[in-house]
Design an enzyme around this catalytic site. Structure first.
Site, PDB file in Angstrom:
ATOM      1  CG  ASP A  37     -43.353  -9.296 -12.525  1.00  0.00           C
ATOM      2  OD1 ASP A  37     -42.525 -10.112 -13.059  1.00  0.00           O
ATOM      3  OD2 ASP A  37     -43.009  -8.323 -12.017  1.00  0.00           O
ATOM      4  CB  SER A  82     -34.374 -12.076 -10.335  1.00  0.00           C
ATOM      5  OG  SER A  82     -34.873 -13.254 -10.034  1.00  0.00           O
ATOM      6  CE  LYS A 115     -36.144  -3.931 -10.126  1.00  0.00           C
ATOM      7  NZ  LYS A 115     -35.767  -3.765 -11.628  1.00  0.00           N
ATOM      8  NE  ARG A 136     -31.112 -12.001 -14.571  1.00  0.00           N
ATOM      9  CZ  ARG A 136     -32.101 -11.748 -14.027  1.00  0.00           C
ATOM     10  NH1 ARG A 136     -32.314 -11.056 -12.698  1.00  0.00           N
ATOM     11  NH2 ARG A 136     -33.195 -11.604 -14.635  1.00  0.00           N
ATOM     12  CB  CYS A 405     -80.713   8.400 -35.574  1.00  0.00           C
ATOM     13  SG  CYS A 405     -79.648   8.873 -36.738  1.00  0.00           S
ATOM     14  CB  CYS A 420     -75.085  11.418 -37.113  1.00  0.00           C
ATOM     15  SG  CYS A 420     -76.718  11.047 -37.288  1.00  0.00           S
ATOM     16  CB  CYS A 425     -78.959  11.616 -34.131  1.00  0.00           C
ATOM     17  SG  CYS A 425     -78.063  10.496 -33.447  1.00  0.00           S
TER      18      CYS A 425
END
Length: 666
Positions: A37, A82, A115, A136, A405, A420, A425
DNA sequence: CCGCCTCGAGTTCT
DNA sequence: CTCGAGGCGG
């Protein structure tokens, strides 16, 4: 970036036509409805802005995609239109105002229906006998799917009391959610395509060349509108009544009202409820009830003005992976994170998505630049579901050096993770400090991520005790810090010194020791010094503490660096003791309680504390052992689980009454 | 040893 | 919120 509008319009048309093809011809859209859309709206806006580039070939001039050639074409006696889409209350109010203006009245009746996400279909009855069923297609011409539709149990082949001549009944052919799950199981067993959702499954089932296959799919139908035909009604409600008399199923969700406020309230409530329905509902449809009023409102080239779809934002979205970065957690674990082109999904804009580990990248076959689908359904954390288009060429490889680091990365042999392993660090220091200051731990007001980043980057802080040596002048030099904020943070730090031992233990970040275990340890040993003297045997004697936890705790308190930190914290004057548990009553003795949802006036943590003061155990997950669940508004999966297991459910009010308090005493 | 019940840990956005 | 795994009962 300025692109020439003619080119942009041409590109958008091509793109939309491609997606129409995926959606209508292949039943395999890659864009969510919202995404589609958005594209569509962009093109329409551009065409409005530059009318000189208008074209009858543009997808904006057609209703849908082209009909596929494998089924015979059917011209609809009345075109299938639609609906316009809206996604929020403002758009719906604008629609309502427009209707009110045309009708010169703002009190007109509307009907609200679910819906249902399926495939729309037009059924032609002649003298009450079903003669043709058509998809459709592009709105004017559809495909003849009569042979397949005749296998749908829900659809009456003969109507008693139907009008003479031709009548077109329109509705949605769909599959229930549980039937999709069963179908996919069967498909997987036979090595057939797995359907992504109920709509695709319904469309795929109707597209079968052999109606015998369609017959095995438990398709359903509900009627929601009509094309040509002498309908003996003067309102949409009257039409629905007729449909039911003829034996059609109609939307089980219906609201008849003149109030747009009531519709918006219903929309908000229905968002939770729709997930418990047997079918997929992606929104609601609002229609003006009176046919006379519908006629006054009329139609545009594409859609009626008297109806609008009121949809929920999609929970899936399509976007592109721009980059993959590597984050280092407080324990040193290196995690790949995908940075994606920001995209709207389930009400928020997603720009990052964790990839968890490198196995996940391999499983997805992901490369930088790929087009992907991500999801935020029910859960909070975005997840990449699959790659839809491999546009990237750059493979994602684990880093050889720590991104924080720069020292070499260590690969765990068994688990396959990358770490690590250097405690100094910066990323790990930041993680540890942030955890220490976090709400469940030392709860230091004014210490967020930005502040921690700066404190560590400027090397004001490398460990927990450094926090308490920060001065007013250190803080004043921080970005956006003046007297007020600096003093607030100092106050926050001071307050944190008094936290109970349980919080301190959690804050220290011992492996396998979370909030719960920290509390168990603190309650058992009362002081930090007692805990530090404990042997692994002492520790294992405690309920819920086994080999892994006891070893981790023991090792932690025998690390010289840790011992040094603890001495520093002792000098600073932190509280190393656990207050006696205060017991208000024993009414909940032996009970296990779970809290869920947003309670008014108190937080979940406070509620749990309250329950424990009355002798209860609290837990974060519902099981058969749970005595009862206290569910407030916006309760999620835990409430559902409780219902499944038949666990007693209380409101917050009932809970407070149970412990003999009308207001939480905190 | 297996399965259930929990907890720990990582993670996103407003 | 979910996944993975520790603790523990059967």
């Amino acid at each position: 970036m300025s692109v020439n509008p003619a080119e942009e319009i041409a590109n958008l048309r091509k793109e939309i036509e491609y997606h129409n093809h995926l959606y209508y011809d292949l039943d395999n859209p890659v864009l969510s409805d919202t995404q589609y859309d958005e594209l569509y709206k962009k093109l329409k806006d551009l065409e409005a802005q530059y009318p000189q580039f208008a074209s009858a070939d543009s997808p904006t001039q057609k209703v849908g995609g082209m009909a596929s050639s494998s089924f015979a074409p059917v011209v609809h006696a009345t075109p299938m239109m639609s609906l316009d889409n809206s996604y929020n209350a403002d758009e719906v109010r604008a629609w309502h105002e427009r209707c009110a203006k045309i009708l010169s009245s703002d009190s007109f009746e509307m009907i609200l229906e679910a819906k249902i996400d399926g495939v729309s279909c037009s059924l032609t009855y002649i003298n009450g006998i079903l003669t043709t069923a058509a998809s459709r297609g592009d709105g004017k011409t559809g495909e003849d799917i009569t042979a397949n539709v005749l296998t749908v149990q829900d659809i009456p082949h003969r109507l008693t009391g139907a009008p003479e001549g031709l009548m077109e009944i329109r509705g949605e052919i769909y599959l229930d959610k549980k039937d999709l799950a069963a179908l996919n199981e069967k498909q997987a067993a036979n090595n057939q395509i797995i359907f992504a959702n109920t709509r695709n499954a319904a469309a795929g089932s109707l597209r079968q060349k052999d109606p015998a296959i369609t017959k095995q799919r438990p398709l359903k139908f509900f009627a929601h509108s009509f094309g040509s035909g002498a309908i003996a009604a003067d309102s949409f409600q009257g039409f629905i009544d007729l449909c039911q008399k003829w034996g059609f199923h109609v939307s089980p969700v219906r609201l008849r009202t003149g109030s747009i406020a009531e519709i918006i309230r219903f929309y908000n409530d229905f968002n939770d409820k729709r997930h418990d329905l047997p079918f997929d509902a992606d929104g609601l449809v609002i229609k003006v009830n009176s046919f006379a009023q519908q006629q006054i409102l009329g139609v545009t080239a594409k859609s009626p003005r008297w109806a609008i779809a009121f949809k929920y934002p999609a929970e899936q979205a399509t976007t592109t992976v721009n980059n993959v970065i590597f984050s280092v957690g407080r324990s040193g674990v290196i995690t790949p994170v995908a940075q994606v082109q920001p995209v709207a999904c389930a009400g928020v804009t997603i720009s990052n998505a964790t990839l968890h580990n490198f196995d996940e990248i391999k499983r997805l076959g992901l490369r930088v630049g790929d087009k992907i689908i991500l999801e935020r359904a029910g859960e909070v954390i975005p997840k990449i579901i699959k790659v839809v288009e491999h546009l990237g060429t750059q493979d994602i490889v684990p880093p050889a050096q720590c991104p924080s680091c720069g020292r070499p990365v260590y690969k765990a042999e068994e688990e396959g993770g990358y770490y690590c392993i250097h405690p100094s660090c910066p990323a790990q220091i930041k993680g540890r400090i942030l955890h220490y200051a976090s709400r469940g731990a030392m709860d230091i007001d004014g210490m967020g991520e930005a502040v921690v980043d700066e404190l560590v980057d400027r090397q004001f802080v490398t460990n927990f005790s450094d926090l308490y040596n920060l001065t007013f002048f250190h803080l004043l030099s921080l970005e956006n810090f003046k007297e007020k904020k600096s003093q607030n943070l100092l106050d926050g730090l001071e307050a944190s010194k008094k936290r109970p031992l349980s919080r301190l233990l959690f804050a220290l970040g011992i492996a396998f020791v979370g909030a719960k275990t920290a509390e168990v340890l603190a309650d058992h040993f009362h002081t930090l010094d007692n805990l530090m003297k404990a042997t692994t045997q002492d520790l294992q004697a405690i309920p819920d503490v086994g080999a892994a936890v006891s070893q981790s705790v023991y090792d932690f308190f025998h690390d010289p660096a840790v011992l040094q930190q603890i001495e520093q914290l002792r000098q600073i004057g932190l509280n190393f003791t656990q207050p006696q548990k205060q017991i208000s009553s024993r009414v909940l003795e032996g009970k296990t309680v779970v809290f869920t949802g947003e309670m008014e006036g108190f937080t979940r943590t406070q509620a749990e504390q309250l329950a424990r003061q009355h002798g209860a155990k609290t837990s974060g997950s519902v099981s058969a052992k749970t005595s009862f669940v206290v569910a407030a508004k916006a309760a999620g999966s835990k409430l559902k689980k409780a219902q499944e297991l038949g666990v007693q459910i209380l409101t917050p009010q009932e809970f407070l009454k149970l412990i003999g308090e009308d207001k939480p005493s905190l």
